[in-house]
Structure formats: structure tokens, C-alpha cells
Design a protein around this motif. Sequence first.
Motif, PDB file in Angstrom:
ATOM      1  N   PHE A  96       0.840  -1.189   0.000  1.00 30.85           N
ATOM      2  CA  PHE A  96       0.000   0.000   0.000  1.00 30.85           C
ATOM      3  C   PHE A  96       0.880   1.245   0.000  1.00 30.85           C
ATOM      4  O   PHE A  96       1.962   1.253   0.590  1.00 30.85           O
ATOM      5  CB  PHE A  96      -0.893   0.041   1.248  1.00 30.85           C
ATOM      6  CG  PHE A  96      -2.100  -0.855   1.175  1.00 30.85           C
ATOM      7  CD1 PHE A  96      -3.262  -0.425   0.542  1.00 30.85           C
ATOM      8  CD2 PHE A  96      -2.074  -2.121   1.731  1.00 30.85           C
ATOM      9  CE1 PHE A  96      -4.379  -1.248   0.474  1.00 30.85           C
ATOM     10  CE2 PHE A  96      -3.177  -2.952   1.672  1.00 30.85           C
ATOM     11  CZ  PHE A  96      -4.345  -2.508   1.039  1.00 30.85           C
ATOM     12  N   SER A  97       0.374   2.314  -0.623  1.00 32.14           N
ATOM     13  CA  SER A  97       1.066   3.593  -0.548  1.00 32.14           C
ATOM     14  C   SER A  97       0.863   4.190   0.834  1.00 32.14           C
ATOM     15  O   SER A  97      -0.147   3.931   1.495  1.00 32.14           O
ATOM     16  CB  SER A  97       0.538   4.544  -1.622  1.00 32.14           C
ATOM     17  OG  SER A  97      -0.857   4.796  -1.412  1.00 32.14           O
ATOM     18  N   PRO A  98       1.808   5.006   1.322  1.00 31.34           N
ATOM     19  CA  PRO A  98       1.669   5.601   2.649  1.00 31.34           C
ATOM     20  C   PRO A  98       0.409   6.446   2.833  1.00 31.34           C
ATOM     21  O   PRO A  98      -0.118   6.523   3.938  1.00 31.34           O
ATOM     22  CB  PRO A  98       2.936   6.461   2.779  1.00 31.34           C
ATOM     23  CG  PRO A  98       3.942   5.756   1.921  1.00 31.34           C
ATOM     24  CD  PRO A  98       3.151   5.259   0.743  1.00 31.34           C
ATOM     25  N   ASP A  99      -0.081   7.072   1.748  1.00 25.73           N
ATOM     26  CA  ASP A  99      -1.313   7.863   1.878  1.00 25.73           C
ATOM     27  C   ASP A  99      -2.567   6.999   1.838  1.00 25.73           C
ATOM     28  O   ASP A  99      -3.687   7.509   1.924  1.00 25.73           O
ATOM     29  CB  ASP A  99      -1.380   8.962   0.817  1.00 25.73           C
ATOM     30  CG  ASP A  99      -1.505   8.413  -0.608  1.00 25.73           C
ATOM     31  OD1 ASP A  99      -1.662   7.190  -0.789  1.00 25.73           O
ATOM     32  OD2 ASP A  99      -1.434   9.227  -1.552  1.00 25.73           O
ATOM     33  N   MET A 100      -2.377   5.686   1.681  1.00 24.87           N
ATOM     34  CA  MET A 100      -3.445   4.685   1.746  1.00 24.87           C
ATOM     35  C   MET A 100      -4.453   4.791   0.600  1.00 24.87           C
ATOM     36  O   MET A 100      -5.552   4.230   0.677  1.00 24.87           O
ATOM     37  CB  MET A 100      -4.179   4.770   3.092  1.00 24.87           C
ATOM     38  CG  MET A 100      -3.259   4.648   4.293  1.00 24.87           C
ATOM     39  SD  MET A 100      -4.140   4.773   5.864  1.00 24.87           S
ATOM     40  CE  MET A 100      -2.770   4.822   7.013  1.00 24.87           C
ATOM     41  N   LYS A 101      -4.059   5.451  -0.484  1.00 29.00           N
ATOM     42  CA  LYS A 101      -4.961   5.588  -1.633  1.00 29.00           C
ATOM     43  C   LYS A 101      -4.683   4.569  -2.723  1.00 29.00           C
ATOM     44  O   LYS A 101      -5.532   4.337  -3.589  1.00 29.00           O
ATOM     45  CB  LYS A 101      -4.845   6.994  -2.211  1.00 29.00           C
ATOM     46  CG  LYS A 101      -5.320   8.089  -1.278  1.00 29.00           C
ATOM     47  CD  LYS A 101      -5.174   9.461  -1.921  1.00 29.00           C
ATOM     48  CE  LYS A 101      -5.655  10.560  -0.985  1.00 29.00           C
ATOM     49  NZ  LYS A 101      -5.485  11.908  -1.603  1.00 29.00           N
ATOM     50  N   TRP A 102      -3.497   3.960  -2.704  1.00 33.28           N
ATOM     51  CA  TRP A 102      -3.078   3.076  -3.784  1.00 33.28           C
ATOM     52  C   TRP A 102      -2.652   1.719  -3.243  1.00 33.28           C
ATOM     53  O   TRP A 102      -2.077   1.624  -2.165  1.00 33.28           O
ATOM     54  CB  TRP A 102      -1.929   3.690  -4.574  1.00 33.28           C
ATOM     55  CG  TRP A 102      -2.222   5.036  -5.132  1.00 33.28           C
ATOM     56  CD1 TRP A 102      -1.893   6.237  -4.575  1.00 33.28           C
ATOM     57  CD2 TRP A 102      -2.901   5.330  -6.355  1.00 33.28           C
ATOM     58  NE1 TRP A 102      -2.327   7.264  -5.378  1.00 33.28           N
ATOM     59  CE2 TRP A 102      -2.952   6.737  -6.476  1.00 33.28           C
ATOM     60  CE3 TRP A 102      -3.463   4.551  -7.360  1.00 33.28           C
ATOM     61  CZ2 TRP A 102      -3.540   7.381  -7.561  1.00 33.28           C
ATOM     62  CZ3 TRP A 102      -4.057   5.183  -8.447  1.00 33.28           C
ATOM     63  CH2 TRP A 102      -4.090   6.577  -8.536  1.00 33.28           C
ATOM     64  N   PHE A 103      -2.911   0.706  -4.031  1.00 31.05           N
ATOM     65  CA  PHE A 103      -2.516  -0.670  -3.724  1.00 31.05           C
ATOM     66  C   PHE A 103      -1.812  -1.207  -4.969  1.00 31.05           C
ATOM     67  O   PHE A 103      -2.362  -1.156  -6.075  1.00 31.05           O
ATOM     68  CB  PHE A 103      -3.765  -1.501  -3.406  1.00 31.05           C
ATOM     69  CG  PHE A 103      -3.508  -2.959  -3.149  1.00 31.05           C
ATOM     70  CD1 PHE A 103      -2.786  -3.375  -2.047  1.00 31.05           C
ATOM     71  CD2 PHE A 103      -4.016  -3.933  -4.012  1.00 31.05           C
ATOM     72  CE1 PHE A 103      -2.573  -4.723  -1.798  1.00 31.05           C
ATOM     73  CE2 PHE A 103      -3.807  -5.278  -3.777  1.00 31.05           C
ATOM     74  CZ  PHE A 103      -3.088  -5.679  -2.668  1.00 31.05           C
ATOM     75  N   VAL A 104      -0.578  -1.677  -4.797  1.00 32.31           N
ATOM     76  CA  VAL A 104       0.243  -2.070  -5.946  1.00 32.31           C
ATOM     77  C   VAL A 104       0.651  -3.533  -5.810  1.00 32.31           C
ATOM     78  O   VAL A 104       1.057  -3.980  -4.732  1.00 32.31           O
ATOM     79  CB  VAL A 104       1.499  -1.174  -6.055  1.00 32.31           C
ATOM     80  CG1 VAL A 104       2.362  -1.595  -7.237  1.00 32.31           C
ATOM     81  CG2 VAL A 104       1.106   0.292  -6.181  1.00 32.31           C
ATOM     82  N   THR A 105       0.530  -4.279  -6.915  1.00 31.62           N
ATOM     83  CA  THR A 105       1.016  -5.657  -6.948  1.00 31.62           C
ATOM     84  C   THR A 105       1.950  -5.821  -8.142  1.00 31.62           C
ATOM     85  O   THR A 105       1.831  -5.123  -9.148  1.00 31.62           O
ATOM     86  CB  THR A 105      -0.136  -6.678  -7.078  1.00 31.62           C
ATOM     87  OG1 THR A 105      -0.797  -6.506  -8.350  1.00 31.62           O
ATOM     88  CG2 THR A 105      -1.144  -6.514  -5.953  1.00 31.62           C
ATOM     89  N   VAL A 106       2.889  -6.767  -8.004  1.00 30.67           N
ATOM     90  CA  VAL A 106       3.758  -7.109  -9.129  1.00 30.67           C
ATOM     91  C   VAL A 106       3.478  -8.552  -9.527  1.00 30.67           C
ATOM     92  O   VAL A 106       3.298  -9.422  -8.676  1.00 30.67           O
ATOM     93  CB  VAL A 106       5.249  -6.915  -8.800  1.00 30.67           C
ATOM     94  CG1 VAL A 106       5.558  -5.451  -8.541  1.00 30.67           C
ATOM     95  CG2 VAL A 106       5.673  -7.739  -7.601  1.00 30.67           C
ATOM     96  N   ALA A 107       3.427  -8.781 -10.837  1.00 28.00           N
ATOM     97  CA  ALA A 107       3.112 -10.104 -11.380  1.00 28.00           C
ATOM     98  C   ALA A 107       4.401 -10.789 -11.806  1.00 28.00           C
ATOM     99  O   ALA A 107       4.892 -10.588 -12.920  1.00 28.00           O
ATOM    100  CB  ALA A 107       2.142  -9.982 -12.553  1.00 28.00           C
ATOM    101  N   ASN A 108       4.947 -11.597 -10.916  1.00 27.62           N
ATOM    102  CA  ASN A 108       6.210 -12.282 -11.138  1.00 27.62           C
ATOM    103  C   ASN A 108       6.150 -13.228 -12.332  1.00 27.62           C
ATOM    104  O   ASN A 108       7.126 -13.398 -13.065  1.00 27.62           O
ATOM    105  CB  ASN A 108       6.560 -13.050  -9.857  1.00 27.62           C
ATOM    106  CG  ASN A 108       7.952 -13.606  -9.842  1.00 27.62           C
ATOM    107  OD1 ASN A 108       8.147 -14.790 -10.086  1.00 27.62           O
ATOM    108  ND2 ASN A 108       8.931 -12.768  -9.527  1.00 27.62           N
ATOM    109  N   ARG A 109       4.993 -13.827 -12.547  1.00 30.52           N
ATOM    110  CA  ARG A 109       4.810 -14.814 -13.620  1.00 30.52           C
ATOM    111  C   ARG A 109       4.377 -14.161 -14.932  1.00 30.52           C
ATOM    112  O   ARG A 109       4.754 -14.608 -16.016  1.00 30.52           O
ATOM    113  CB  ARG A 109       3.766 -15.841 -13.146  1.00 30.52           C
ATOM    114  CG  ARG A 109       3.187 -16.780 -14.159  1.00 30.52           C
ATOM    115  CD  ARG A 109       2.304 -17.825 -13.485  1.00 30.52           C
ATOM    116  NE  ARG A 109       1.320 -17.235 -12.593  1.00 30.52           N
ATOM    117  CZ  ARG A 109       0.054 -16.975 -12.937  1.00 30.52           C
ATOM    118  NH1 ARG A 109      -0.379 -17.236 -14.151  1.00 30.52           N
ATOM    119  NH2 ARG A 109      -0.784 -16.447 -12.052  1.00 30.52           N
ATOM    120  N   LEU A 110       3.589 -13.088 -14.847  1.00 28.39           N
ATOM    121  CA  LEU A 110       2.967 -12.498 -16.041  1.00 28.39           C
ATOM    122  C   LEU A 110       3.610 -11.192 -16.485  1.00 28.39           C
ATOM    123  O   LEU A 110       3.156 -10.571 -17.452  1.00 28.39           O
ATOM    124  CB  LEU A 110       1.473 -12.279 -15.789  1.00 28.39           C
ATOM    125  CG  LEU A 110       0.668 -13.552 -15.487  1.00 28.39           C
ATOM    126  CD1 LEU A 110      -0.790 -13.206 -15.212  1.00 28.39           C
ATOM    127  CD2 LEU A 110       0.782 -14.544 -16.633  1.00 28.39           C
TER     128      LEU A 110
END
Length: 317
Positions: A96-110
Motif C-alpha cells: 500500500f502507498s503511505p497515503d493509503m490511496k493506492w494498492f500495488v502488486t507485481v506479477a512475477n509470472r505475467l
Amino acid sequence: MLFFISFATAGLAHAVAPVFVLNSLDASVSVIDPVSWTETKRIPTGKEPHHLYLTPDEKSLIIANALGDSLLFVDPKTAAVQRTVTGILDPYQLRFSPDMKWFVTVANRLNHVDIYRWDGQTPVLAKRIVTSKTPSHVWIDSTSRTVYASMQDSDELVAIDLFTQALKWRSPTGPMPADVFGTPDDKFLLVGLTGGQGVEVYDVTGPAPKFVQLIKTGEGAHAFRGAGDKRHVFVSNRVANTISKIDYKTMTVVESYPAPSGPDCMDVSPDGRFIYVASRWAKKLTVIDTQSRTVVRQVNVGKSPHGVWTLDHAARQ
């Protein structure tokens, strides 16, 4: 030989939150009682859970099931399963971003980075960004402006503007970059080289990253965890079977600890004394006393333990 201690005398007798350990090849999470140091239950997850992260309101622990394309929400205090969110493609690592507005994932396989808007309940995809090979770990700066992600099989580091979801730059790194850690002032970025023997340091204050130095920690430098004092960070050296403590004001290794059988992700006790680390090749959670610099306990868990988390922890930064 392991030296077992009483955690009651170490001031941890009143800890109530369990320690969670993800068993990546068992599709499960082990729930560990940090007083008796026993596995109280094992929760089924989606396929290949690798990393986990607390929601901003601290009411849910999100377990990312990479091959299961889903997120499992669990109560961090009781380990009760709350819900599952499907349709999240290959969530290998998350933040999560510190301002709690964003959620980020990384796709290791894709081979992509997904940026989601977060309304406090459900991630809504804002942009999918195609990247180089095998995105590994992600860091977000303190201003919630820039996402940094390592590309494990392309030997690169990329930066993404969160507001515009545009790629800011990409830069070559050493072999097999894994976890990424930013200093509290957002000036330096540390990158663990799983294919190397240490941690690369970059100055990221300019329009492009500037390589500063290599901190030699040990072969297979992989995962970071802040010590909680805003001065030190731990890094696990998976091949060397050690954990190094880095002073990120002097960029030097100040202590080293034994960490058997492929140390990976870590968490740290509230007082900073104990490191809880996944011993990836031994199916164990290992507890390390940073004062005596010894392994004091191991707990049996499932196959290929990876992510480790507890609500009762040292400050994240």
C-alpha cells in the motif's frame, strides 16, 4: 545446538497477535502462537501464497496468492478468514502507498505491475503496466508519488509515477535484483541482489537513479526488513545463510547473524530484539536473538515458507 529461552522473561509473554508464515508450496498459512511457539492451525489459501501485507486500517492481513490469482483477507488478531477477492492476476508481491490511496502488486509470472485505487474495501484496477521479465518486489516512497519495482530476470529497476501511472525510468542493476528498500528521507534506494553478494545503493533524488555503492552482505542478498529505529535495516542473505544489519546512514554492515536453510522474509519483535525469519529450505520459522546473535528457536511449518508477518512488530520504517 539451539539455545531455547523463555520469552516470558524476555518481555514477550503478553504478546497476543499470532505470527503468520506463508507456505508457498503447500498453499497454506501457518498460524504460530508466539508464547508457546506452536502452530495452532493451518489455513488453506490459493495456490502459491508468497507475500502478505496489512490493510491501512489494520483490520485485515492480505495474503496474495500468486498462482491462485486472488487475495485472501484474514483477521491479524484472531487468524479468522474474512473473505477472498478473486480476479487479481498473479499478485506475487504487494504494498500500500503511505497515503493509503493506492494498492500495488507485481506479477512475477505475467510480467506486469498493477496499480489499484483503494477505497478501504476493494482494490479497483487503475492501470496495468507491462514490464520486463519477472517483476519481483516493490517499494513506494514516503510521498506516495513513486513506485519502484525490481525486475529479477531482466536485471533492472523501474520507477513508475503513481499519479499518472506512467513509467518514469528504467535502470540496469546487478544480477537478479529482489527486494527494494527506501530510506526514510527518500534519498536512497537499496536493492538486494539475489544473484550477487550484496546490496546495491542508488541515489534516486534526480531524474534518473545514480549508483552509489555496493554493500557486501553475503551471497544471495534477498529480503529487507526495517529494524524499527529509523537507522538500520536487516537483509537476509539466502545463499550465505546469514542476516546482515545495515546502517543506512553510513551504508555499512554493523552486525551479522546466523540464519539457517535459506533465510527469506522476516518480521521483527516490537523491541527489536528478535527476528522471525522463514527458513525456506527447512520448512521452519526461525527465531534469532539479535543480542546473543544466535538461533534460539525453530518452529515446524509447511513447504517452502516465504512471507512472515505479525501485528506485534517493530515499526516498519
